[in-house]
Write a protein that holds these residues in place. Structure first.
Motif, PDB file in Angstrom:
ATOM      1  N   LEU A 287       0.831  -1.209   0.000  1.00 39.71           N
ATOM      2  CA  LEU A 287       0.000   0.000   0.000  1.00 39.71           C
ATOM      3  C   LEU A 287       0.864   1.256   0.000  1.00 39.71           C
ATOM      4  N   ALA A 288       1.962   1.232   0.725  1.00 43.93           N
ATOM      5  CA  ALA A 288       2.861   2.390   0.767  1.00 43.93           C
ATOM      6  C   ALA A 288       3.487   2.650  -0.602  1.00 43.93           C
ATOM      7  N   VAL A 290       2.215   1.715  -3.562  1.00 37.57           N
ATOM      8  CA  VAL A 290       1.156   2.211  -4.451  1.00 37.57           C
ATOM      9  C   VAL A 290       0.972   3.715  -4.254  1.00 37.57           C
ATOM     10  N   GLN A 291       0.942   4.139  -2.995  1.00 37.67           N
ATOM     11  CA  GLN A 291       0.797   5.565  -2.700  1.00 37.67           C
ATOM     12  C   GLN A 291       1.982   6.359  -3.242  1.00 37.67           C
ATOM     13  N   ALA A 294       1.441   6.967  -6.876  1.00 37.98           N
ATOM     14  CA  ALA A 294       0.423   8.003  -7.067  1.00 37.98           C
ATOM     15  C   ALA A 294       1.007   9.394  -6.847  1.00 37.98           C
ATOM     16  N   GLU A 295       1.902   9.528  -5.868  1.00 39.27           N
ATOM     17  CA  GLU A 295       2.483  10.831  -5.535  1.00 39.27           C
ATOM     18  C   GLU A 295       3.688  11.172  -6.406  1.00 39.27           C
ATOM     19  N   SER A 342      -6.914   3.607  -6.851  1.00 36.79           N
ATOM     20  CA  SER A 342      -5.616   4.065  -6.347  1.00 36.79           C
ATOM     21  C   SER A 342      -4.901   4.992  -7.318  1.00 36.79           C
ATOM     22  N   GLN A 347      -2.361   8.895 -14.541  1.00 35.57           N
ATOM     23  CA  GLN A 347      -1.288   8.597 -13.583  1.00 35.57           C
ATOM     24  C   GLN A 347      -0.623   7.264 -13.910  1.00 35.57           C
TER      25      GLN A 347
END
Length: 425
Positions: A287-288, A290-291, A294-295, A342, A347
């Motif tokens: 999850l980290a 994936v974030q 995204a960022e 997500s 993106q």
């Protein structure tokens, strides 16, 4: 020949937009985008409102030539890439022998001409990928090497690595490294933790990635070389990556689609198709990461396509070969992140197409006037169940066998030529 693609949902990763538009392709180049009519004499293709995006630029693909053609050839890799919407392949040098001399690089460049997609090659950073003596970086660049990497053979001699970085910096070469502390990660088959302990699998701490990355960053700061981390897969390494970028170091990072969509529990009862390098991580790590994509902290998503024959995989988990094929499954697997909310499609294609093309200094990865007409037309919502035996790759080692996926490639264009698919004309 002039092509007119009408009624397309155009995904623009540069502008971060999705728009309904038509495209004119002339001479292999995107000549116009908008709501224009078809030019006289143009071949018209109706996209049916489906997604049209820049073709994927996949960094870190292993092709078995030379030495392991039984696992993957340029022809089968090219077919798999075309079926997966990958229009440019950046191939790894971990072949047998390694791509560490101009002669070997010239050989594979000639062999790659039979593929229906574009193939560029990375060369080894050290001779034989043994970490003892750097390769002739300048000569290899002269015959087409786009980057230099020893892949998962991490150089333990820091002095050798610093010399290679310094020489690469003087030539403007890109170095790609595999951030792992080699002593800790040696012999590991899983990420250490409760699950690995219960399964009796030798594990490696997630901190090994952070330690390897920290060493590399010290060398990057010392030498000023352009550096790309092939895979950042743990939460522990992300602050160091963000810090390096904030400090102005020439650093980028990638991650494989397997580490974005799978976790350590997918290994289950020792399923070797889920054995990766580095090993699959915890759900919190996934999850980290994936974030981070995204960022924009992590720049690139790749398949890390690693073909392995049945004999290499049908072994006890610790002894089995690591890696999975991914050229055909990269897009539908990555679309899991879109369907989960997500990542948006712009993106996603920023990480799949635009950023890898920028990193390699290629004109591909864009969907704008004047860009090469390397495109993928796909239905993001089309469901299917993956059958590994239907893959074009010679090797069938995919972790997605039998998985329910959404997202089918309808057509792939390279330089305005349709290399895969059947669409209405």
């Amino acid at each position: 020949m002039t092509l007119f693609l009408q009624n397309a949902r155009v995904i623009d990763p540069e502008a971060q937009t999705e728009t309904e538009a038509n495209l004119v392709i002339d001479g292999g180049i995107i000549a116009a985008i908008g709501q224009m009519q078809a030019p006289a004499g143009a071949e018209v293709i109706d996209c049916g409102g489906k997604c049209l995006a820049p073709g994927i630029v996949d960094i870190g693909v292993k092709i078995g030539e030379p030495g392991e053609r039984h696992r993957e050839s340029f022809r089968t890799a090219g077919q798999a890439a075309a079926r997966g919407g990958v229009t440019t392949v950046i191939a790894r040098p971990d072949t047998s022998p390694a791509i560490d001399t101009p002669e070997v690089l010239e050989f594979v460049t000639r062999r790659a001409a039979e593929a229906p997609v574009r193939i560029r090659h990375m060369a080894a950073l050290t001779k034989g990928r043994e970490g003892r003596e750097m390769t002739e970086i300048g000569f290899l660049m002269d015959v087409g090497a786009v980057a230099f990497t020893d892949f998962d053979h991490v150089t333990t001699d820091t002095k050798v690595l610093s010399r290679a970085f310094t020489y690469a910096k003087s030539l403007g070469a890109l170095v790609i490294c595999h951030p792992q502390e080699p002593g800790l990660s040696k012999g590991a088959a899983a990420t250490s933790g409760k699950f690995a302990s219960l399964r009796g699998l030798p594990g490696v701490s997630a901190m090994a990635e952070r330690m390897g990355f920290d060493r590399d960053m010290a060398l990057v700061e010392m030498t000023g070389v352009r550096y790309h981390a092939d895979q950042i897969t743990t939460a522990r390494a992300l602050p160091a990556l963000a810090r390096a970028k904030a400090n102005g170091l020439k650093v980028t990072a990638g991650v494989s689609v397997h580490h974005l969509t799978l976790n350590e529990f997918d290994v289950g009862d020792y399923r070797t198709f889920f054995k990766m390098t580095p090993p699959l991580r915890s759900e919190d790590d996934r999850l980290a990461v994936v974030q981070a994509v995204a960022e924009g902290v992590i720049d690139i998503i790749c398949s890390m396509h690693t073909p392995a024959d049945e004999e290499s995989k049908r072994l006890p988990f610790e002894e089995a070969a690591a890696g999975a094929v991914g050229l055909e499954t990269l897009l539908p697997a990555a679309l899991r992140l879109y369907h989960a909310g997500s990542l948006s499609l712009p993106q996603l294609f920023r990480a799949l197409s635009l950023n890898p093309a920028k990193l390699m200094g290629l004109p591909q990865g864009r969907i704008c006037e004047g860009a090469p007409a390397d495109l993928v037309l796909f239905d993001a919502d089309a469901p299917f169940v993956l059958d590994r035996f239907a893959l074009a790759s010679k090797s069938k080692n995919t972790p997605f066998d039998g998985a329910r996926l959404s997202g089918k490639v309808l057509a792939t264009f390279v330089g305005g030529v349709q290399v895969f698919g059947q669409v209405e004309q």
